[in-house]
Design a protein around this motif. Structure first.
Motif, PDB file in Angstrom:
ATOM      1  N   MET A 248       0.843  -1.188   0.000  1.00 58.71           N
ATOM      2  CA  MET A 248       0.000   0.000   0.000  1.00 58.71           C
ATOM      3  C   MET A 248       0.884   1.245   0.000  1.00 58.71           C
ATOM      4  SD  MET A 248      -3.375   0.463   0.117  1.00 58.71           S
ATOM      5  CE  MET A 248      -4.074  -0.910   1.037  1.00 58.71           C
ATOM      6  N   ARG A 249       0.580   2.187  -0.892  1.00 51.83           N
ATOM      7  CA  ARG A 249       1.357   3.420  -0.999  1.00 51.83           C
ATOM      8  C   ARG A 249       0.482   4.611  -0.611  1.00 51.83           C
ATOM      9  NH1 ARG A 249       4.467   3.687  -6.619  1.00 51.83           N
ATOM     10  NH2 ARG A 249       5.450   5.394  -5.482  1.00 51.83           N
ATOM     11  N   VAL A 250       1.034   5.461   0.259  1.00 51.60           N
ATOM     12  CA  VAL A 250       0.261   6.568   0.836  1.00 51.60           C
ATOM     13  C   VAL A 250       1.024   7.864   0.637  1.00 51.60           C
ATOM     14  CG1 VAL A 250      -0.741   7.517   2.940  1.00 51.60           C
ATOM     15  CG2 VAL A 250      -0.726   5.035   2.578  1.00 51.60           C
ATOM     16  N   LEU A 251       0.313   8.915   0.224  1.00 56.34           N
ATOM     17  CA  LEU A 251       0.883  10.252   0.207  1.00 56.34           C
ATOM     18  C   LEU A 251       0.188  11.084   1.279  1.00 56.34           C
ATOM     19  CD1 LEU A 251       2.754  12.387  -1.042  1.00 56.34           C
ATOM     20  CD2 LEU A 251       0.828  13.054  -2.514  1.00 56.34           C
ATOM     21  N   LEU A 252       0.991  11.689   2.149  1.00 55.84           N
ATOM     22  CA  LEU A 252       0.502  12.647   3.139  1.00 55.84           C
ATOM     23  C   LEU A 252       0.975  14.028   2.702  1.00 55.84           C
ATOM     24  CD1 LEU A 252       1.426  10.687   6.401  1.00 55.84           C
ATOM     25  CD2 LEU A 252      -0.687  10.554   5.044  1.00 55.84           C
ATOM     26  N   SER A 253       0.058  14.980   2.641  1.00 55.96           N
ATOM     27  CA  SER A 253       0.378  16.305   2.113  1.00 55.96           C
ATOM     28  C   SER A 253      -0.010  17.360   3.142  1.00 55.96           C
ATOM     29  CB  SER A 253      -0.392  16.537   0.804  1.00 55.96           C
ATOM     30  OG  SER A 253      -0.133  17.805   0.269  1.00 55.96           O
ATOM     31  N   THR A 254       0.958  18.215   3.505  1.00 59.93           N
ATOM     32  CA  THR A 254       0.665  19.251   4.494  1.00 59.93           C
ATOM     33  C   THR A 254       1.343  20.549   4.095  1.00 59.93           C
ATOM     34  OG1 THR A 254       0.674  19.782   6.862  1.00 59.93           O
ATOM     35  CG2 THR A 254       2.645  18.693   5.984  1.00 59.93           C
ATOM     36  N   TYR A 255       0.719  21.646   4.469  1.00 59.72           N
ATOM     37  CA  TYR A 255       1.342  22.948   4.271  1.00 59.72           C
ATOM     38  C   TYR A 255       0.888  23.830   5.417  1.00 59.72           C
ATOM     39  CZ  TYR A 255       3.722  26.675   1.842  1.00 59.72           C
ATOM     40  OH  TYR A 255       4.615  27.674   1.514  1.00 59.72           O
ATOM     41  N   GLY A 256       1.805  24.095   6.344  1.00 57.71           N
ATOM     42  CA  GLY A 256       1.463  24.878   7.515  1.00 57.71           C
ATOM     43  C   GLY A 256       2.642  24.930   8.462  1.00 57.71           C
ATOM     44  N   SER A 257       2.371  25.291   9.692  1.00 59.18           N
ATOM     45  CA  SER A 257       3.411  25.415  10.704  1.00 59.18           C
ATOM     46  C   SER A 257       3.736  24.040  11.289  1.00 59.18           C
ATOM     47  CB  SER A 257       2.951  26.361  11.814  1.00 59.18           C
ATOM     48  OG  SER A 257       1.872  25.770  12.527  1.00 59.18           O
ATOM     49  N   ARG A 258       4.560  24.036  12.328  1.00 64.36           N
ATOM     50  CA  ARG A 258       4.929  22.775  12.963  1.00 64.36           C
ATOM     51  C   ARG A 258       3.688  22.022  13.466  1.00 64.36           C
ATOM     52  NH1 ARG A 258       9.884  21.724  17.139  1.00 64.36           N
ATOM     53  NH2 ARG A 258       9.440  19.535  17.548  1.00 64.36           N
ATOM     54  N   GLY A 259       2.681  22.778  13.898  1.00 65.00           N
ATOM     55  CA  GLY A 259       1.461  22.140  14.380  1.00 65.00           C
ATOM     56  C   GLY A 259       0.730  21.338  13.327  1.00 65.00           C
ATOM     57  N   ASP A 260       0.977  21.646  12.047  1.00 68.22           N
ATOM     58  CA  ASP A 260       0.405  20.862  10.951  1.00 68.22           C
ATOM     59  C   ASP A 260       1.336  19.733  10.535  1.00 68.22           C
ATOM     60  OD1 ASP A 260      -2.057  22.467  10.254  1.00 68.22           O
ATOM     61  OD2 ASP A 260      -0.546  24.017  10.005  1.00 68.22           O
ATOM     62  N   ALA A 261       2.647  19.975  10.584  1.00 69.58           N
ATOM     63  CA  ALA A 261       3.610  19.006  10.056  1.00 69.58           C
ATOM     64  C   ALA A 261       3.914  17.864  11.018  1.00 69.58           C
ATOM     65  CB  ALA A 261       4.901  19.725   9.679  1.00 69.58           C
ATOM     66  N   GLU A 262       4.116  18.174  12.291  1.00 73.26           N
ATOM     67  CA  GLU A 262       4.538  17.120  13.219  1.00 73.26           C
ATOM     68  C   GLU A 262       3.500  15.997  13.352  1.00 73.26           C
ATOM     69  OE1 GLU A 262       5.949  16.713  17.868  1.00 73.26           O
ATOM     70  OE2 GLU A 262       6.672  18.406  16.676  1.00 73.26           O
ATOM     71  N   PRO A 263       2.197  16.299  13.447  1.00 74.75           N
ATOM     72  CA  PRO A 263       1.230  15.199  13.489  1.00 74.75           C
ATOM     73  C   PRO A 263       1.268  14.323  12.232  1.00 74.75           C
ATOM     74  CG  PRO A 263       0.208  17.238  14.196  1.00 74.75           C
ATOM     75  CD  PRO A 263       1.537  17.604  13.625  1.00 74.75           C
ATOM     76  N   VAL A 264       1.539  14.938  11.074  1.00 81.66           N
ATOM     77  CA  VAL A 264       1.623  14.159   9.843  1.00 81.66           C
ATOM     78  C   VAL A 264       2.797  13.185   9.906  1.00 81.66           C
ATOM     79  CG1 VAL A 264       2.157  14.348   7.378  1.00 81.66           C
ATOM     80  CG2 VAL A 264       0.413  15.811   8.389  1.00 81.66           C
ATOM     81  N   VAL A 265       3.923  13.616  10.473  1.00 79.65           N
ATOM     82  CA  VAL A 265       5.055  12.709  10.643  1.00 79.65           C
ATOM     83  C   VAL A 265       4.683  11.572  11.589  1.00 79.65           C
ATOM     84  CG1 VAL A 265       7.474  12.526  11.293  1.00 79.65           C
ATOM     85  CG2 VAL A 265       6.649  14.619  10.223  1.00 79.65           C
ATOM     86  N   ALA A 266       3.940  11.878  12.638  1.00 82.62           N
ATOM     87  CA  ALA A 266       3.479  10.827  13.557  1.00 82.62           C
ATOM     88  C   ALA A 266       2.637   9.793  12.822  1.00 82.62           C
ATOM     89  CB  ALA A 266       2.672  11.447  14.695  1.00 82.62           C
ATOM     90  N   LEU A 267       1.746  10.273  11.951  1.00 82.43           N
ATOM     91  CA  LEU A 267       0.915   9.350  11.169  1.00 82.43           C
ATOM     92  C   LEU A 267       1.771   8.536  10.211  1.00 82.43           C
ATOM     93  CD1 LEU A 267      -1.842   8.287  10.284  1.00 82.43           C
ATOM     94  CD2 LEU A 267      -2.020  10.260   8.733  1.00 82.43           C
TER      95      LEU A 267
END
Length: 400
Positions: free
Chosen positions: A1-20
């Motif tokens: 399974m291949r997943v793309l996570l896309s974010t554009y914002g401050s650390r509050g937007d990016a760090e949770p995406v890294v956790a996921l």
């Protein structure tokens, strides 16, 4: 399974995406992340071993639009990230976006015909009869005679169309996609995911939206404190931390006021430099300045946290059982200030620019014995499984 996570914002937007992303990889998925090329995000993804696809300008140089024309230009810039997102999403089975990545990411998913999810990190952005919508521009207000939240959300949706519809649809036409009639619904979808802790950021289900409440996405941080920071912490009683994270436009006087007030309470001071470049006001040894730091480890060793009220900082302080003073600057921060006060785990400052008197009163509330006890009680109920829950749901979505 291949997943793309896309974010554009401050650390509050990016760090949770890294956790996921970390949780998805544990489940066997191949993951890449589109994110701004800020150094802090690059390092975070490198530590996690997750592929970064840089997108757009660094968030550290961006400013929030304050006029309708500036908002339209910003949307055009964000939508133009589409080409990078489409290329990154080729061959992926699902795309999840957060922050301001929606303008490019939903169109990319639509073009490629893959499932799409939008996740937000604050309930106040989601349409509900139980709350009024936020203002979309500084100084914006709704007619005072209108008190029905449903009517206010309708007005909010029209404002979204006015501010964002032209630029968004111009871009969609350029890539062969049909126009959007309801920009708010385009952004948040009919089934948004809410990545907040149920205690800190609760949600009451409504007929308007089918919200998937996953819990907060928390990235474990095992980095030890630097030796000089550890020496400062060990040299005396727990200090009060003050920092404004990714906020750049805070008052130039805020460091002086904060340091003087914390000293007045008989406490040592730990200053988080942040994007505002806060600094010490003298060379006294009761004050120490830190840059990017492991807040999960740090907040367990402070007497209180004075901060801007970002979702990530609020959640980290709550998990650590640290009483909080929230001095909200913008966006979702007044919401988090209100939640901290409502839960009895700290104080909500009224407005973005504290005086010595107003901050002293708020800090007095946070440092009270009963506030500390309440903060420790609430900390015991904060969930840490939100990213794991979301990872399983996202792979199920891709499988369907």
């Amino acid at each position: 399974m291949r997943v793309l996570l896309s974010t554009y914002g401050s650390r509050g937007d990016a760090e949770p995406v890294v956790a996921l992303a970390v949780r998805l990889r544990e489940l066997g998925a191949q993951v890449r992340v589109c994110a701004p090329p800020d150094e802090v995000f690059v390092r975070m993804l490198e530590r996690a071993g997750v592929e970064l696809v840089p997108i757009g300008r660094p968030m550290g140089v961006m400013t929030a639009p304050s006029t309708e024309s500036a908002a339209s230009r910003r949307v055009a810039e964000l939508a133009a990230q589409y080409d990078t997102v489409v290329a990154a999403a080729e061959g992926c089975d699902v795309l999840l976006a957060t922050g301001l990545a929606h303008f490019s990411s939903r169109s990319a998913a639509e073009k490629l015909g893959i499932p799409y999810v939008y996740a937000t990190f604050c309930p106040f952005l989601l349409r509900s009869p139980h709350q009024a919508p936020p203002a979309l521009l500084p100084g914006q207000s709704f007619p005072p005679e209108v008190t029905d939240n449903r009517v206010l959300w309708d007005l909010n949706a029209r404002t979204f169309n006015t501010l964002h519809g032209g630029a968004l649809n111009a871009h969609r036409a350029s890539v062969g996609l049909p126009p959007v009639d309801d920009v708010h619904r385009f952004i948040f979808t009919d089934r948004p995911w809410l990545a907040t802790d149920p205690v800190l950021g609760p949600w009451r289900q409504t007929p308007e939206l089918d919200v998937v409440h996953t819990g907060a996405w928390i990235l474990p941080d095992e980095r030890p404190p630097a030796d000089d920071l550890l020496a400062f912490l060990d040299a005396g009683a727990p200090p009060v931390f003050v920092g404004y994270g990714s906020m750049r436009g805070v008052s130039a006087d805020i460091a002086r006021v904060s340091i003087e007030v914390i000293r007045r309470h008989g406490r040592r001071v730990l200053v988080g430099r942040g994007w505002a470049e806060l600094a010490a006001i003298d060379d006294q040894d009761d004050c120490f300045v830190v840059g990017e730091v492991n807040q999960q480890a740090l907040f367990g060793r402070v007497a209180a946290v004075v901060h801007h009220g970002g979702a990530g900082t609020t959640t980290t302080a709550a998990r650590a059982g640290a009483p909080q003073v929230v001095v909200p600057q913008a966006a979702d921060q007044p919401y988090w200030a209100g939640r901290v006060a409502a839960l009895g785990i700290g104080a909500a400052h009224d407005g973005p620019e504290p005086t010595a008197e107003s901050l002293a009163a708020a800090l007095g509330t946070a440092l009270a014995t009963d506030t500390g006890a309440r903060a420790r009680t609430v900390a015991a109920g904060i969930r840490t499984d939100g990213a794991a829950v979301a990872a399983k749901l996202l792979l199920d979505t891709a499988g369907r």
